[in-house]
Design a protein around this motif. Structure first.
Motif, PDB file in Angstrom:
ATOM      1  N   ILE A 164      50.863  42.172  -5.480  1.00 45.69           N
ATOM      2  CA  ILE A 164      52.267  42.581  -5.606  1.00 45.69           C
ATOM      3  C   ILE A 164      52.566  43.027  -7.034  1.00 45.69           C
ATOM      4  N   SER A 165      52.040  42.313  -8.004  1.00 45.41           N
ATOM      5  CA  SER A 165      52.231  42.688  -9.405  1.00 45.41           C
ATOM      6  C   SER A 165      51.571  44.037  -9.706  1.00 45.41           C
ATOM      7  N   ALA A 166      50.381  44.262  -9.176  1.00 41.26           N
ATOM      8  CA  ALA A 166      49.700  45.539  -9.380  1.00 41.26           C
ATOM      9  C   ALA A 166      50.481  46.683  -8.745  1.00 41.26           C
ATOM     10  N   LYS A 167      51.066  46.458  -7.582  1.00 46.24           N
ATOM     11  CA  LYS A 167      51.879  47.498  -6.934  1.00 46.24           C
ATOM     12  C   LYS A 167      53.092  47.843  -7.786  1.00 46.24           C
ATOM     13  N   GLN A 168      53.722  46.852  -8.368  1.00 42.62           N
ATOM     14  CA  GLN A 168      54.859  47.111  -9.249  1.00 42.62           C
ATOM     15  C   GLN A 168      54.428  47.901 -10.488  1.00 42.62           C
ATOM     16  N   GLN A 169      53.271  47.591 -11.035  1.00 41.68           N
ATOM     17  CA  GLN A 169      52.777  48.334 -12.193  1.00 41.68           C
ATOM     18  C   GLN A 169      52.429  49.774 -11.818  1.00 41.68           C
ATOM     19  N   LEU A 170      51.919  49.985 -10.603  1.00 46.32           N
ATOM     20  CA  LEU A 170      51.645  51.346 -10.152  1.00 46.32           C
ATOM     21  C   LEU A 170      52.945  52.127  -9.974  1.00 46.32           C
ATOM     22  N   ASP A 171      53.996  51.468  -9.503  1.00 48.45           N
ATOM     23  CA  ASP A 171      55.299  52.128  -9.378  1.00 48.45           C
ATOM     24  C   ASP A 171      55.821  52.568 -10.748  1.00 48.45           C
ATOM     25  N   VAL A 172      55.703  51.702 -11.740  1.00 45.79           N
ATOM     26  CA  VAL A 172      56.131  52.046 -13.099  1.00 45.79           C
ATOM     27  C   VAL A 172      55.293  53.208 -13.635  1.00 45.79           C
ATOM     28  N   CYS A 173      54.003  53.175 -13.378  1.00 43.61           N
ATOM     29  CA  CYS A 173      53.122  54.248 -13.833  1.00 43.61           C
ATOM     30  C   CYS A 173      53.525  55.578 -13.206  1.00 43.61           C
ATOM     31  N   ALA A 174      53.796  55.596 -11.907  1.00 44.29           N
ATOM     32  CA  ALA A 174      54.202  56.841 -11.233  1.00 44.29           C
ATOM     33  C   ALA A 174      55.524  57.357 -11.798  1.00 44.29           C
TER      34      ALA A 174
END
Length: 137
Positions: free
Chosen positions: A37-47
């Protein structure tokens, strides 16, 4: 003569070991789920950050690549991280003023298991959409 039965619950060593084993597996699963879940949030910020950078510069260039590496390069819970930029009207890496585009960041994570024994592969996808703000002559 009547015997009194003991009404207290008694557990054996095997019951205790099985309970502890199940509890440890459950805790490991929860920690693995939270890291995904944390990695998904970081990917959202990256996008989102990549979208904004491309909006301002109007192109995909080395600055975009270095921003991607700084935002997503240190994610431990995922592998095969990549990004793509899709637009219908562009020439090369430049995106003309007012042209819409979409940034998609993808990665693979594994749910369940300890260490490298990932049991269930999960594809994580984060996307952002924007419109170029740069005019190219």
């Amino acid at each position: 003569m009547k015997m009194k039965l003991n009404k207290r619950g008694e557990g054996t060593y095997i019951d205790t070991v099985v309970f502890i084993l199940v509890a440890v597996i459950f805790i490991a699963f929860i920690l693995n789920l939270f890291s995904i879940i944390s990695a998904k949030q970081q990917l959202d910020v990256c996008a989102d950050q990549l979208t904004r950078q491309i909006q301002l510069s109007g192109e995909v260039n080395s600055t975009t690549d270095s921003l991607f590496q700084s935002l997503c390069g240190d994610l431990n819970a995922v592998e095969n991280i990549s990004y793509t930029v899709d637009t219908t009207y562009h020439s090369g890496s430049k995106i003309q003023l007012g042209t819409p585009f979409r940034v998609t960041v993808t990665a693979k994570a594994y749910l369940g298991g300890f260490g490298d024994f990932g049991l269930f592969p999960i594809e994580l996808v984060a996307s952002g959409a924007g419109i170029s703000e740069e005019y190219w002559k």
